[in-house]
Write a protein that holds these residues in place. Structure first.
Motif, PDB file in Angstrom:
ATOM      1  N   VAL A 173      30.787  54.407  11.972  1.00 51.92           N
ATOM      2  CA  VAL A 173      31.665  53.603  11.120  1.00 51.92           C
ATOM      3  C   VAL A 173      32.409  52.569  11.966  1.00 51.92           C
ATOM      4  O   VAL A 173      32.546  51.410  11.563  1.00 51.92           O
ATOM      5  CB  VAL A 173      32.650  54.500  10.340  1.00 51.92           C
ATOM      6  CG1 VAL A 173      33.713  53.678   9.637  1.00 51.92           C
ATOM      7  CG2 VAL A 173      31.893  55.352   9.334  1.00 51.92           C
ATOM      8  N   ALA A 174      32.873  52.962  13.141  1.00 55.78           N
ATOM      9  CA  ALA A 174      33.584  52.034  14.028  1.00 55.78           C
ATOM     10  C   ALA A 174      32.686  50.873  14.458  1.00 55.78           C
ATOM     11  O   ALA A 174      33.163  49.747  14.651  1.00 55.78           O
ATOM     12  CB  ALA A 174      34.121  52.770  15.249  1.00 55.78           C
ATOM     13  N   LYS A 175      31.387  51.130  14.563  1.00 60.42           N
ATOM     14  CA  LYS A 175      30.442  50.081  14.965  1.00 60.42           C
ATOM     15  C   LYS A 175      30.268  49.010  13.892  1.00 60.42           C
ATOM     16  O   LYS A 175      29.724  47.951  14.168  1.00 60.42           O
ATOM     17  CB  LYS A 175      29.085  50.694  15.336  1.00 60.42           C
ATOM     18  CG  LYS A 175      29.112  51.403  16.666  1.00 60.42           C
ATOM     19  CD  LYS A 175      27.752  51.964  17.024  1.00 60.42           C
ATOM     20  CE  LYS A 175      27.779  52.624  18.386  1.00 60.42           C
ATOM     21  NZ  LYS A 175      26.471  53.205  18.743  1.00 60.42           N
ATOM     22  N   ASN A 176      30.748  49.278  12.673  1.00 59.16           N
ATOM     23  CA  ASN A 176      30.753  48.253  11.636  1.00 59.16           C
ATOM     24  C   ASN A 176      31.800  47.180  11.936  1.00 59.16           C
ATOM     25  O   ASN A 176      31.714  46.075  11.413  1.00 59.16           O
ATOM     26  CB  ASN A 176      31.050  48.866  10.261  1.00 59.16           C
ATOM     27  CG  ASN A 176      29.918  49.732   9.762  1.00 59.16           C
ATOM     28  OD1 ASN A 176      28.757  49.500  10.067  1.00 59.16           O
ATOM     29  ND2 ASN A 176      30.257  50.742   8.985  1.00 59.16           N
ATOM     30  N   THR A 177      32.787  47.521  12.769  1.00 61.11           N
ATOM     31  CA  THR A 177      33.863  46.591  13.129  1.00 61.11           C
ATOM     32  C   THR A 177      33.716  46.068  14.547  1.00 61.11           C
ATOM     33  O   THR A 177      33.961  44.888  14.798  1.00 61.11           O
ATOM     34  CB  THR A 177      35.232  47.292  12.972  1.00 61.11           C
ATOM     35  OG1 THR A 177      35.349  47.782  11.638  1.00 61.11           O
ATOM     36  CG2 THR A 177      36.374  46.335  13.268  1.00 61.11           C
ATOM     37  N   TYR A 178      33.324  46.935  15.466  1.00 56.39           N
ATOM     38  CA  TYR A 178      33.236  46.575  16.887  1.00 56.39           C
ATOM     39  C   TYR A 178      31.826  46.809  17.417  1.00 56.39           C
ATOM     40  O   TYR A 178      31.188  47.806  17.079  1.00 56.39           O
ATOM     41  CB  TYR A 178      34.228  47.402  17.718  1.00 56.39           C
ATOM     42  CG  TYR A 178      35.664  47.222  17.294  1.00 56.39           C
ATOM     43  CD1 TYR A 178      36.328  46.019  17.540  1.00 56.39           C
ATOM     44  CD2 TYR A 178      36.357  48.235  16.650  1.00 56.39           C
ATOM     45  CE1 TYR A 178      37.642  45.838  17.152  1.00 56.39           C
ATOM     46  CE2 TYR A 178      37.676  48.064  16.257  1.00 56.39           C
ATOM     47  CZ  TYR A 178      38.302  46.871  16.507  1.00 56.39           C
ATOM     48  OH  TYR A 178      39.612  46.682  16.120  1.00 56.39           O
ATOM     49  N   ASP A 179      31.367  45.906  18.270  1.00 61.49           N
ATOM     50  CA  ASP A 179      30.035  46.036  18.856  1.00 61.49           C
ATOM     51  C   ASP A 179      29.961  47.134  19.903  1.00 61.49           C
ATOM     52  O   ASP A 179      28.948  47.799  20.044  1.00 61.49           O
ATOM     53  CB  ASP A 179      29.589  44.718  19.497  1.00 61.49           C
ATOM     54  CG  ASP A 179      29.354  43.631  18.458  1.00 61.49           C
ATOM     55  OD1 ASP A 179      28.961  43.958  17.318  1.00 61.49           O
ATOM     56  OD2 ASP A 179      29.559  42.459  18.791  1.00 61.49           O
ATOM     57  N   GLN A 180      31.035  47.304  20.665  1.00 60.29           N
ATOM     58  CA  GLN A 180      31.036  48.260  21.776  1.00 60.29           C
ATOM     59  C   GLN A 180      32.033  49.379  21.478  1.00 60.29           C
ATOM     60  O   GLN A 180      33.233  49.178  21.548  1.00 60.29           O
ATOM     61  CB  GLN A 180      31.397  47.533  23.079  1.00 60.29           C
ATOM     62  CG  GLN A 180      31.110  48.339  24.316  1.00 60.29           C
ATOM     63  CD  GLN A 180      31.258  47.501  25.577  1.00 60.29           C
ATOM     64  OE1 GLN A 180      31.025  46.297  25.574  1.00 60.29           O
ATOM     65  NE2 GLN A 180      31.644  48.153  26.655  1.00 60.29           N
ATOM     66  N   GLU A 201      37.647  52.816  21.863  1.00 62.80           N
ATOM     67  CA  GLU A 201      37.502  54.268  21.851  1.00 62.80           C
ATOM     68  C   GLU A 201      37.844  54.887  20.503  1.00 62.80           C
ATOM     69  O   GLU A 201      38.854  54.548  19.884  1.00 62.80           O
ATOM     70  CB  GLU A 201      38.394  54.909  22.912  1.00 62.80           C
ATOM     71  CG  GLU A 201      37.821  54.859  24.287  1.00 62.80           C
ATOM     72  CD  GLU A 201      38.582  55.743  25.265  1.00 62.80           C
ATOM     73  OE1 GLU A 201      37.961  56.170  26.235  1.00 62.80           O
ATOM     74  OE2 GLU A 201      39.779  55.999  25.071  1.00 62.80           O
ATOM     75  N   VAL A 202      37.009  55.840  20.103  1.00 62.91           N
ATOM     76  CA  VAL A 202      37.238  56.631  18.896  1.00 62.91           C
ATOM     77  C   VAL A 202      37.972  57.899  19.295  1.00 62.91           C
ATOM     78  O   VAL A 202      37.605  58.560  20.270  1.00 62.91           O
ATOM     79  CB  VAL A 202      35.892  56.964  18.202  1.00 62.91           C
ATOM     80  CG1 VAL A 202      36.090  57.984  17.090  1.00 62.91           C
ATOM     81  CG2 VAL A 202      35.250  55.696  17.665  1.00 62.91           C
ATOM     82  N   HIS A 203      39.024  58.224  18.528  1.00 68.60           N
ATOM     83  CA  HIS A 203      39.838  59.413  18.783  1.00 68.60           C
ATOM     84  C   HIS A 203      39.926  60.271  17.531  1.00 68.60           C
ATOM     85  O   HIS A 203      39.994  59.751  16.419  1.00 68.60           O
ATOM     86  CB  HIS A 203      41.272  59.019  19.171  1.00 68.60           C
ATOM     87  CG  HIS A 203      41.368  58.295  20.465  1.00 68.60           C
ATOM     88  ND1 HIS A 203      41.523  58.936  21.668  1.00 68.60           N
ATOM     89  CD2 HIS A 203      41.315  56.973  20.744  1.00 68.60           C
ATOM     90  CE1 HIS A 203      41.578  58.032  22.636  1.00 68.60           C
ATOM     91  NE2 HIS A 203      41.450  56.833  22.097  1.00 68.60           N
TER      92      HIS A 203
END
Length: 68
Positions: A47-54, A17-19
């Motif tokens: 940007v978070a999807k560069n680290t995590y797939d989901q 989750e992005v916060h």
């Protein structure tokens, strides 16, 4: 610009989750990965999807990016 973070611990459904900074459901600091300043949660999620797939936005602080 708001500061965004992603929870390094996945939810039971596999989401990270992005916060937005200041969210009342912000995870412990040790579990956060800083995403930097963004104009909206959509760019922070990308940007978070560069680290995590989901990745998903928090339903409380990023409802426009919450999909599941």
């Amino acid at each position: 610009m708001a500061q965004f973070y992603v929870n390094q611990n996945q939810q039971t459904n596999g989401d990270h989750e992005v916060h937005e900074e200041g969210c009342k459901f912000m995870p412990f600091e040790k579990n956060l990965l800083e995403l930097g300043g963004h104009k909206d949660c959509a760019s922070a999620v990308e940007v978070a999807k560069n680290t995590y797939d989901q990745v998903n936005g928090c339903n409380t602080c990023c409802p426009e990016c919450h999909t599941t």
